[in-house]
Design a protein around this motif. Structure first.
Motif, PDB file in Angstrom:
ATOM      1  N   MET A  26       0.825  -1.207   0.000  1.00 18.87           N
ATOM      2  CA  MET A  26       0.000   0.000   0.000  1.00 18.87           C
ATOM      3  C   MET A  26       0.860   1.258   0.000  1.00 18.87           C
ATOM      4  N   MET A  27       1.908   1.275   0.817  1.00 15.27           N
ATOM      5  CA  MET A  27       2.786   2.439   0.868  1.00 15.27           C
ATOM      6  C   MET A  27       3.483   2.644  -0.471  1.00 15.27           C
ATOM      7  N   ALA A  28       3.919   1.562  -1.102  1.00 14.51           N
ATOM      8  CA  ALA A  28       4.555   1.667  -2.421  1.00 14.51           C
ATOM      9  C   ALA A  28       3.567   2.241  -3.440  1.00 14.51           C
ATOM     10  N   ASP A  29       2.313   1.848  -3.340  1.00 19.52           N
ATOM     11  CA  ASP A  29       1.293   2.404  -4.232  1.00 19.52           C
ATOM     12  C   ASP A  29       1.092   3.897  -3.974  1.00 19.52           C
ATOM     13  N   TYR A  30       1.146   4.303  -2.721  1.00 18.83           N
ATOM     14  CA  TYR A  30       1.053   5.733  -2.406  1.00 18.83           C
ATOM     15  C   TYR A  30       2.229   6.488  -3.014  1.00 18.83           C
ATOM     16  N   PHE A  31       3.405   5.874  -3.004  1.00 20.10           N
ATOM     17  CA  PHE A  31       4.571   6.514  -3.623  1.00 20.10           C
ATOM     18  C   PHE A  31       4.350   6.697  -5.123  1.00 20.10           C
ATOM     19  N   GLN A  32       3.658   5.762  -5.758  1.00 20.35           N
ATOM     20  CA  GLN A  32       3.345   5.901  -7.179  1.00 20.35           C
ATOM     21  C   GLN A  32       2.496   7.146  -7.395  1.00 20.35           C
ATOM     22  N   ASN A  54      11.514   6.430  -6.408  1.00 18.17           N
ATOM     23  CA  ASN A  54      11.638   5.138  -7.094  1.00 18.17           C
ATOM     24  C   ASN A  54      12.395   4.124  -6.240  1.00 18.17           C
ATOM     25  N   LYS A  55      13.499   4.566  -5.634  1.00 14.83           N
ATOM     26  CA  LYS A  55      14.298   3.672  -4.788  1.00 14.83           C
ATOM     27  C   LYS A  55      13.495   3.194  -3.577  1.00 14.83           C
ATOM     28  N   ALA A  56      12.816   4.123  -2.926  1.00  9.43           N
ATOM     29  CA  ALA A  56      12.009   3.767  -1.754  1.00  9.43           C
ATOM     30  C   ALA A  56      10.883   2.825  -2.144  1.00  9.43           C
ATOM     31  N   GLN A  57      10.259   3.099  -3.281  1.00  7.02           N
ATOM     32  CA  GLN A  57       9.173   2.251  -3.758  1.00  7.02           C
ATOM     33  C   GLN A  57       9.687   0.841  -4.034  1.00  7.02           C
ATOM     34  N   HIS A  58      10.830   0.741  -4.661  1.00  3.53           N
ATOM     35  CA  HIS A  58      11.425  -0.566  -4.941  1.00  3.53           C
ATOM     36  C   HIS A  58      11.697  -1.330  -3.639  1.00  3.53           C
ATOM     37  N   CYS A  59      12.252  -0.648  -2.651  1.00  2.00           N
ATOM     38  CA  CYS A  59      12.540  -1.295  -1.362  1.00  2.00           C
ATOM     39  C   CYS A  59      11.266  -1.803  -0.697  1.00  2.00           C
ATOM     40  N   LEU A  60      10.199  -1.038  -0.791  1.00  2.00           N
ATOM     41  CA  LEU A  60       8.931  -1.476  -0.197  1.00  2.00           C
ATOM     42  C   LEU A  60       8.377  -2.704  -0.898  1.00  2.00           C
ATOM     43  N   TYR A  61       8.450  -2.733  -2.224  1.00  2.51           N
ATOM     44  CA  TYR A  61       7.980  -3.922  -2.944  1.00  2.51           C
ATOM     45  C   TYR A  61       8.846  -5.131  -2.599  1.00  2.51           C
ATOM     46  N   GLU A  62      10.159  -4.943  -2.471  1.00  2.39           N
ATOM     47  CA  GLU A  62      11.039  -6.045  -2.091  1.00  2.39           C
ATOM     48  C   GLU A  62      10.713  -6.523  -0.671  1.00  2.39           C
ATOM     49  N   ALA A  63      10.489  -5.590   0.250  1.00  2.00           N
ATOM     50  CA  ALA A  63      10.131  -5.963   1.621  1.00  2.00           C
ATOM     51  C   ALA A  63       8.843  -6.763   1.629  1.00  2.00           C
ATOM     52  N   SER A  64       7.889  -6.346   0.815  1.00  2.44           N
ATOM     53  CA  SER A  64       6.624  -7.068   0.726  1.00  2.44           C
ATOM     54  C   SER A  64       6.843  -8.497   0.251  1.00  2.44           C
ATOM     55  N   LYS A  65       7.725  -8.666  -0.742  1.00  5.77           N
ATOM     56  CA  LYS A  65       8.023 -10.012  -1.239  1.00  5.77           C
ATOM     57  C   LYS A  65       8.638 -10.875  -0.141  1.00  5.77           C
ATOM     58  N   TYR A  66       9.590 -10.300   0.597  1.00  5.21           N
ATOM     59  CA  TYR A  66      10.220 -11.062   1.681  1.00  5.21           C
ATOM     60  C   TYR A  66       9.199 -11.463   2.744  1.00  5.21           C
ATOM     61  N   LEU A  67       8.327 -10.552   3.096  1.00  3.45           N
ATOM     62  CA  LEU A  67       7.349 -10.833   4.146  1.00  3.45           C
ATOM     63  C   LEU A  67       6.289 -11.834   3.721  1.00  3.45           C
ATOM     64  N   ASN A  70       8.486 -16.486   2.719  1.00  3.56           N
ATOM     65  CA  ASN A  70       9.629 -16.749   3.595  1.00  3.56           C
ATOM     66  C   ASN A  70      10.652 -17.686   2.991  1.00  3.56           C
ATOM     67  N   ASP A  71      10.292 -18.439   1.962  1.00  2.00           N
ATOM     68  CA  ASP A  71      11.201 -19.423   1.377  1.00  2.00           C
ATOM     69  C   ASP A  71      11.995 -18.887   0.195  1.00  2.00           C
ATOM     70  N   ASN A  72      11.809 -17.618  -0.168  1.00  3.98           N
ATOM     71  CA  ASN A  72      12.466 -17.081  -1.359  1.00  3.98           C
ATOM     72  C   ASN A  72      13.779 -16.421  -0.970  1.00  3.98           C
ATOM     73  N   ASP A  73      14.895 -17.116  -1.243  1.00  6.16           N
ATOM     74  CA  ASP A  73      16.220 -16.586  -0.914  1.00  6.16           C
ATOM     75  C   ASP A  73      16.834 -15.793  -2.059  1.00  6.16           C
ATOM     76  N   GLU A  74      16.155 -15.704  -3.206  1.00  8.33           N
ATOM     77  CA  GLU A  74      16.736 -15.062  -4.365  1.00  8.33           C
ATOM     78  C   GLU A  74      16.440 -13.573  -4.436  1.00  8.33           C
ATOM     79  N   LEU A  75      15.654 -13.045  -3.520  1.00  2.00           N
ATOM     80  CA  LEU A  75      15.345 -11.624  -3.541  1.00  2.00           C
ATOM     81  C   LEU A  75      16.534 -10.813  -3.071  1.00  2.00           C
ATOM     82  N   SER A  76      16.690  -9.651  -3.645  1.00  2.00           N
ATOM     83  CA  SER A  76      17.776  -8.777  -3.207  1.00  2.00           C
ATOM     84  C   SER A  76      17.288  -7.341  -3.185  1.00  2.00           C
ATOM     85  N   ILE A  77      17.772  -6.606  -2.223  1.00  2.00           N
ATOM     86  CA  ILE A  77      17.401  -5.201  -2.078  1.00  2.00           C
ATOM     87  C   ILE A  77      18.497  -4.353  -2.663  1.00  2.00           C
TER      88      ILE A  77
END
Length: 77
Positions: A26-32, A54-67, A70-77
């Motif tokens: 939701m926060m990433a969408d607000y950044f859009q 853009n950077k903050a939005q990307h970090c939020l989407y990545e955080a959402s993926k991690y949360l 839990n089994d996805n080790d290929e994500l990177s921030i």
């Protein structure tokens, strides 16, 4: 969303993490929306601000993926 003290097992932890994932999205969408508004501003160069959003939005989407996965080790921030 459950209070932190209500986390008693994996199911309640997954629910809590899913709620935080949703909040990040939701926060990433607000950044859009913020980006759209900044792009309409006149009389100045806002490219640095757009880049930072853009950077903050990307970090939020990545955080959402991690949360939410839990089994996805290929994500990177």
């Amino acid at each position: 969303m459950a209070e932190l003290q209500d986390i008693k097992d994996m199911t309640s932890l997954d629910i809590q993490m899913g709620g935080y994932a949703y909040m990040c999205e939701m926060m990433a969408d607000y950044f859009q929306d913020l980006k759209k508004h900044v792009k309409t501003l006149k009389n100045d160069d806002y490219s640095l601000e757009i880049e930072n959003i853009n950077k903050a939005q990307h970090c939020l989407y990545e955080a959402s993926k991690y949360l939410s996965d839990n089994d996805n080790d290929e994500l990177s921030i």
